[in-house]
Design a protein around this motif. Structure first.
Motif, PDB file in Angstrom:
ATOM      1  N   GLY A  26       0.815  -1.212   0.000  1.00  0.00           N
ATOM      2  CA  GLY A  26       0.000   0.000   0.000  1.00  0.00           C
ATOM      3  C   GLY A  26       0.843   1.254   0.000  1.00  0.00           C
ATOM      4  O   GLY A  26       1.894   1.309  -0.653  1.00  0.00           O
ATOM      5  N   GLY A  28       3.505   4.037   0.672  1.00  0.00           N
ATOM      6  CA  GLY A  28       4.870   4.049   1.188  1.00  0.00           C
ATOM      7  C   GLY A  28       5.932   3.724   0.177  1.00  0.00           C
ATOM      8  O   GLY A  28       7.082   4.119   0.346  1.00  0.00           O
ATOM      9  N   LEU A  88      -5.303   8.987  -3.899  1.00  0.00           N
ATOM     10  CA  LEU A  88      -5.673  10.359  -3.548  1.00  0.00           C
ATOM     11  C   LEU A  88      -4.561  11.326  -3.933  1.00  0.00           C
ATOM     12  O   LEU A  88      -3.452  11.251  -3.389  1.00  0.00           O
ATOM     13  CB  LEU A  88      -5.906  10.424  -2.030  1.00  0.00           C
ATOM     14  CG  LEU A  88      -5.987  11.787  -1.367  1.00  0.00           C
ATOM     15  CD1 LEU A  88      -7.208  12.557  -1.858  1.00  0.00           C
ATOM     16  CD2 LEU A  88      -6.044  11.622   0.157  1.00  0.00           C
ATOM     17  N   LEU A  90      -3.597  15.055  -3.670  1.00  0.00           N
ATOM     18  CA  LEU A  90      -4.036  16.181  -2.859  1.00  0.00           C
ATOM     19  C   LEU A  90      -3.117  17.369  -3.089  1.00  0.00           C
ATOM     20  O   LEU A  90      -1.902  17.254  -2.948  1.00  0.00           O
ATOM     21  CB  LEU A  90      -3.971  15.728  -1.393  1.00  0.00           C
ATOM     22  CG  LEU A  90      -4.512  16.615  -0.305  1.00  0.00           C
ATOM     23  CD1 LEU A  90      -5.981  16.947  -0.542  1.00  0.00           C
ATOM     24  CD2 LEU A  90      -4.363  15.900   1.044  1.00  0.00           C
ATOM     25  N   LEU A 118      -7.291   3.108   1.038  1.00  0.00           N
ATOM     26  CA  LEU A 118      -6.443   4.101   0.361  1.00  0.00           C
ATOM     27  C   LEU A 118      -5.065   3.470   0.162  1.00  0.00           C
ATOM     28  O   LEU A 118      -4.391   3.120   1.132  1.00  0.00           O
ATOM     29  CB  LEU A 118      -6.342   5.372   1.198  1.00  0.00           C
ATOM     30  CG  LEU A 118      -5.475   6.494   0.609  1.00  0.00           C
ATOM     31  CD1 LEU A 118      -6.027   7.011  -0.712  1.00  0.00           C
ATOM     32  CD2 LEU A 118      -5.358   7.658   1.602  1.00  0.00           C
ATOM     33  N   GLY A 120      -2.563   4.703  -2.159  1.00  0.00           N
ATOM     34  CA  GLY A 120      -1.487   5.546  -2.663  1.00  0.00           C
ATOM     35  C   GLY A 120      -2.003   6.905  -3.047  1.00  0.00           C
ATOM     36  O   GLY A 120      -3.188   7.207  -2.878  1.00  0.00           O
TER      37      GLY A 120
HETATM   38  P1  ADP Z   1       7.131   9.662  -5.207  1.00  0.00           P
HETATM   39  O1  ADP Z   1       8.073  10.755  -4.922  1.00  0.00           O
HETATM   40  O2  ADP Z   1       7.758   8.382  -5.620  1.00  0.00           O
HETATM   41  O3  ADP Z   1       5.962  10.062  -6.060  1.00  0.00           O
HETATM   42  P2  ADP Z   1       5.773  10.288  -2.833  1.00  0.00           P
HETATM   43  O4  ADP Z   1       6.749  10.792  -1.881  1.00  0.00           O
HETATM   44  O5  ADP Z   1       4.911  11.247  -3.585  1.00  0.00           O
HETATM   45  O6  ADP Z   1       6.495   9.272  -3.804  1.00  0.00           O
HETATM   46  O7  ADP Z   1       4.805   9.301  -2.078  1.00  0.00           O
HETATM   47  C1  ADP Z   1       5.273   8.333  -1.179  1.00  0.00           C
HETATM   48  C2  ADP Z   1       4.205   7.328  -0.923  1.00  0.00           C
HETATM   49  O8  ADP Z   1       3.108   7.960  -0.313  1.00  0.00           O
HETATM   50  C3  ADP Z   1       3.667   6.659  -2.171  1.00  0.00           C
HETATM   51  O9  ADP Z   1       3.326   5.324  -1.825  1.00  0.00           O
HETATM   52  C4  ADP Z   1       2.411   7.423  -2.476  1.00  0.00           C
HETATM   53  O10 ADP Z   1       1.492   6.615  -3.161  1.00  0.00           O
HETATM   54  C5  ADP Z   1       1.949   7.799  -1.089  1.00  0.00           C
HETATM   55  N1  ADP Z   1       1.182   9.048  -1.025  1.00  0.00           N
HETATM   56  C6  ADP Z   1       1.613  10.303  -1.280  1.00  0.00           C
HETATM   57  N2  ADP Z   1       0.640  11.202  -1.062  1.00  0.00           N
HETATM   58  C7  ADP Z   1      -0.447  10.506  -0.675  1.00  0.00           C
HETATM   59  C8  ADP Z   1      -1.775  10.846  -0.312  1.00  0.00           C
HETATM   60  N3  ADP Z   1      -2.195  12.112  -0.297  1.00  0.00           N
HETATM   61  N4  ADP Z   1      -2.592   9.846   0.034  1.00  0.00           N
HETATM   62  C9  ADP Z   1      -2.200   8.577  -0.004  1.00  0.00           C
HETATM   63  N5  ADP Z   1      -0.973   8.175  -0.312  1.00  0.00           N
HETATM   64  C10 ADP Z   1      -0.102   9.131  -0.649  1.00  0.00           C
END
Ligand code: ADP
Ligand code: MG
Length: 327
Positions: A26, A28, A88, A90, A118, A120
């Motif tokens: 999920g 992370g 999501l 955001l 949720l 990612g």
């Molecule tokens: P990347 O830089 O590889 O895009 P991120 O730092 O944006 O990774 O995201 C890290 C993790 O957190 C990923 O698994 C991503 O799907 C999750 N993530 C980021 N923002 C959200 C959010 N608003 N809600 C749910 N998961 C999120």
């Protein structure tokens, strides 16, 4: 010290919704790993809410979280799909922890209620905007579509369309009602709409066509009818207008809200005559009222019958920020 992006994700989005065995990985990592049930088809939807466009500036964060998920679950409901996973994206103007807490709670409560996880997303900075992407399942071919209705099919709509648009007017302060219970009921129909997920699932094999009412009943009926290659006629007296709306606006305004107000997230569907009896069982099993409002016809276009006088319905359904007149 302000929370950084990783801290924010870990605190508010790591554990949102139901835990599911079909989520191998999920939130992370760089991506989620999901295990669809063998033989099922995936239905994918996405919808964005932008502050000032889809909800008023300063809306309660709990409502924004709820609605961002609800509008997507409503699309899955209209397809007859079982929701499973959501992502999501955001965009936030600032890290406002009390706001995030409430937003995540609104999102999470609804996700729990539907057994959705949720898995990612993305978090960026900018003007407030919320995009959700949702995935659900159906058995092969067993989904609902806007196309599929035929002339003569009966038309039904769930719930009480029109409440949400008037509730928005209350939220915006362009309308008011004296009764506190009606005020709460109508506002909540905008702030916390109920996606008709179970109803949509149960309509597979019953409805010939289905759409969720997001842009107004009349306009969305035109979409369903046109996708089905037909037209439609509905009777004003059959519109399931709520007591709360009837009590607080004129008859004409109640009808206008029901036909042209958006954001109801009710299901509008057609049913062949031979299966109309099955609708009563679906209503009994789901507890969601569905009113018969008219029929599909072969002539294109949507017509409205008011006491035997039939007029053509024409309206661009999307008109959220119009001022609703009060009695
Ligand atoms: P990347 O830089 O590889 O895009 P991120 O730092 O944006 O990774 O995201 C890290 C993790 O957190 C990923 O698994 C991503 O799907 C999750 N993530 C980021 N923002 C959200 C959010 N608003 N809600 C749910 N998961 C999120
Ligand atoms: Mg990213």
């Amino acid at each position: 010290m302000a929370l950084d992006e990783f801290g924010l994700i870990a605190r508010y989005f790591q554990n949102v919704g139901a835990s599911r065995h079909d989520v191998a990985l999920g939130v992370g990592d760089d991506g989620a790993v999901l295990v669809p049930p063998p033989g099922e088809e995936l239905v994918a939807v996405t919808d964005t809410l932008v502050e000032g466009v889809h909800f008023p500036r300063g809306s309660s964060a709990r409502s924004v979280g709820h609605r961002a998920l609800a509008v997507n679950l409503s699309d899955l409901a209209a397809m007859g799909a079982q929701p499973a996973w959501v992502l999501l994206a955001l965009t936030l103007p600032a890290v406002d922890e009390p706001w995030l807490q409430e937003f995540a709670a609104g999102f999470s409560d609804l996700a729990q209620r539907h057994g959705v996880r949720l898995v990612g997303g993305d978090t960026t900075s900018g003007p407030l905007s919320v995009t959700v992407h949702a995935l659900g399942f159906t058995r092969p071919g067993a989904h609902l579509r806007r196309a599929g209705g035929s002339p003569g099919d009966w038309l039904f709509v769930s719930g009480s369309p029109g409440d949400s648009t008037f509730g928005l007017s209350l939220e915006q302060g362009t309308a008011s009602v004296a009764d506190v219970d009606d005020d709460r009921t109508l506002r909540d129909r905008f702030l916390f709409p109920t996606p008709r997920v179970e109803l949509g699932r149960r309509l597979v094999g019953v409805a010939s066509a289905c759409i969720d009412v997001s842009d107004g009943l009349g306009g969305d009926l035109a979409k369903l009818a046109s996708a089905s290659g037909c037209g439609a006629q509905i009777g004003i007296e059959y519109l399931p207008i709520s007591g709360a709306l009837w009590r607080n606006v004129s008859h004409d305004d109640a009808v206008r809200c029901a036909l042209t107000g958006g954001e109801d997230f009710e299901l509008l569907f057609s049913v062949p005559e031979s299966r109309v009896d099955a609708v009563a069982q679906v209503v009994a099993d789901t507890g969601v009222a569905c009113a018969e409002i008219g029929r599909l016809e072969s002539a294109p276009g949507v017509r409205v019958n008011r006491k035997g006088i039939v007029t053509e319905f024409s309206h661009s359904g999307f008109d959220h920020f119009r001022v609703m007149p009060t009695r």
